[in-house]
Design an enzyme around this catalytic site. Structure first.
Site, short mmCIF file in Angstrom:
data_model
loop_
_atom_site.label_atom_id
_atom_site.label_comp_id
_atom_site.label_asym_id
_atom_site.label_seq_id
_atom_site.Cartn_x
_atom_site.Cartn_y
_atom_site.Cartn_z
N ARG A 109 6.62 28.90 -65.38
CA ARG A 109 7.51 28.15 -64.51
C ARG A 109 6.80 26.91 -63.98
O ARG A 109 7.39 25.82 -63.86
CB ARG A 109 8.00 29.03 -63.35
CG ARG A 109 9.27 28.49 -62.65
CD ARG A 109 8.97 27.57 -61.52
NE ARG A 109 8.01 28.16 -60.63
CZ ARG A 109 7.05 27.49 -60.02
NH1 ARG A 109 6.93 26.18 -60.19
NH2 ARG A 109 6.18 28.10 -59.23
N GLY A 149 -0.07 13.13 -61.02
CA GLY A 149 -1.33 13.00 -60.30
C GLY A 149 -1.14 12.45 -58.90
O GLY A 149 -1.14 11.23 -58.70
N GLU A 152 -5.43 14.80 -54.01
CA GLU A 152 -6.81 14.39 -54.20
C GLU A 152 -7.75 15.42 -53.57
O GLU A 152 -7.31 16.27 -52.78
CB GLU A 152 -7.04 13.02 -53.57
CG GLU A 152 -6.21 11.92 -54.21
CD GLU A 152 -6.54 10.54 -53.70
OE1 GLU A 152 -6.00 9.57 -54.26
OE2 GLU A 152 -7.34 10.42 -52.75
N PRO A 153 -9.05 15.35 -53.91
CA PRO A 153 -9.98 16.31 -53.32
C PRO A 153 -9.96 16.31 -51.80
O PRO A 153 -10.13 17.36 -51.17
CB PRO A 153 -11.34 15.85 -53.86
CG PRO A 153 -11.03 15.17 -55.14
CD PRO A 153 -9.70 14.51 -54.93
N GLU A 382 2.91 22.35 -53.72
CA GLU A 382 4.21 21.74 -53.35
C GLU A 382 4.53 21.95 -51.87
O GLU A 382 5.67 22.13 -51.47
CB GLU A 382 5.36 22.29 -54.21
CG GLU A 382 5.09 22.43 -55.69
CD GLU A 382 4.73 21.11 -56.36
OE1 GLU A 382 4.59 20.09 -55.67
OE2 GLU A 382 4.56 21.12 -57.58
#
Length: 403
Positions: A109, A149, A152-153, A382
């Protein structure tokens, strides 16, 4: 599914048939024939192509790339979009597809969400006709893979703090920075990448073959092991002007794509929750303790009842949100309610099912621990519980608890 998580019919059945009732409230009666058809086709695909191999793939950290084209043939890649070879299916059909895929494993998914809800949605909404024609037909067919993308870290829940930059150099764009926890990064053909430019956050289509681009798999995961998550490095990646998504300026653009993915999660997590309930009930019917079936004990039935009640409530919530989405009235706060509730309840169902299975519940004889581990990732990506809690709090109080 493997072991006691075997795939089962979603229609209501009596307790005496030996099947586990997956539709106690009769929600299937609220679905159209087209929606039921999508659910059936995806369920059959999962039973034939994912279920027989998913435990081994989870153990081996193996992403089965050959299934990508098969998912394209099935029609689920970008299935909510219209044109360019996409199915143009309704929101509820898409949700049911997500549920059946995640009943197999969250990895699949997740793949469909990253490919369709994130990457393809961004290109369809914000790209030029040329960009759409270049990428969408190939992605819908599974001939090309896309990724998204954003995080970020140092900026997961706070994309406004991103440090990846895009600067103009003559007629070109030059991108520098790092992205982390990017699904499909090392197997993708194109990245929908978000970077900070002079006029705000902008979206770009970055071919993964571009000089200066590299993707590094995150190998030490204990969750989503049949999937691919990466760190992306962009070191002076030079792109032509036409690589920019002209309609994507500002954070509203990536946030709108995240809303699509979050909607799929609302439905998707119902799949593993259903499979965990089924595994626990089948086991409890067979397991003999104190001279009777484990399922005959009152405490066991209390656990089963609680799991089923929460699953059915979550299913009806997903269906309501799907109808709102089809009507064009679904709000981000409503999606946050669905994501917050359904992932939280799916995890609680998995944990309760594990207690019914006892010690055997931590083995791969049952799918419960695999689903539980995967759901921990789904709970984080998300939008974390904390983020969605504050979104709901703002919607109710009218006051922001975050900047």
């Amino acid at each position: 599914m493997a072991g006691d998580g075997a795939q089962h019919d979603g229609t209501a059945r009596g307790a005496g048939t030996g099947e586990v009732d997956a539709d106690l409230l009769g929600a299937s009666a609220l679905l159209t024939e087209e929606e039921l058809g999508w659910q059936r086709r995806v369920r059959e695909f999962v039973a034939a192509r994912i279920a027989p191999v998913v435990d081994a793939d989870f153990e081996d950290r193996h992403f089965r790339r050959e299934l990508v084209r098969e998912l394209g043939e099935l029609g689920v890649l970008g299935m909510h979009l219209r044109g360019h070879g996409c199915a143009g299916a309704g929101a509820v059909s898409y949700g049911l597809a997500c549920m059946e895929l995640e009943a197999g494993d969250s990895a699949w998914r997740t793949f469909v969400s990253v490919q369709g809800s994130l990457a393809m949605s961004a290109i369809a909404r914000f790209g030029t006709a040329e960009q759409q024609e270049q990428w969408l037909p190939a992605m819908a067919a599974g001939r090309a893979i896309g990724c998204f993308g954003l995080t970020e870290p140092g900026a997961g829940s706070d994309p406004a703090a991103m440090t990846t930059t895009a600067r103009r150099d003559g007629g070109d764009w030059v991108l520098d920075g790092r992205k982390r926890w990017i699904g499909l990064g090392s197997v993708a053909d194109v990245v929908v990448l978000w970077a900070r430019a002079e006029d705000g956050v902008r979206g770009f289509l970055v071919p993964t073959s571009a000089p200066g681009f590299s993707a590094h798999d995150i190998d030490n995961k204990l969750s989503l092991r049949a999937s691919v998550q990466c760190e992306l490095h962009l070191d002076s990646v030079r792109l032509p002007a036409e690589a920019a998504l002209p309609g994507a300026v500002g954070l509203r653009a990536p946030f709108s794509c995240l809303g699509e993915a979050r909607y799929g999660i609302v439905w998707g997590v119902l799949g593993p929750a259903r499979e965990c309930i089924a595994a626990a009930v089948r086991h409890a019917r067979r397991r003999q303790v104190f001279g009777k079936a484990l399922a005959e004990l009152q405490l066991t039935q209390a656990k089963v009842a609680d799991m089923v009640v929460e699953h059915q409530k979550a299913l009806l919530l997903a269906l309501h949100l799907g109808r709102l989405k089809e009507a064009g009235t679904l709000t981000p706060a409503q999606v946050s309610v669905g994501k917050l509730n359904n992932v939280r309840e799916a995890l609680e169902i998995a944990r309760t099912a594990r207690t019914i299975l006892g010690g055997d519940g931590v083995t791969s004889d049952y799918p419960v621990m695999r689903h539980m581990a995967n759901l921990e990732s789904v709970r984080t990506y998300e939008g974390t519980d904390e983020v969605h809690t504050l979104v709901v709090g703002h919607a109710v109080t009218g006051l922001r608890a975050f900047s």
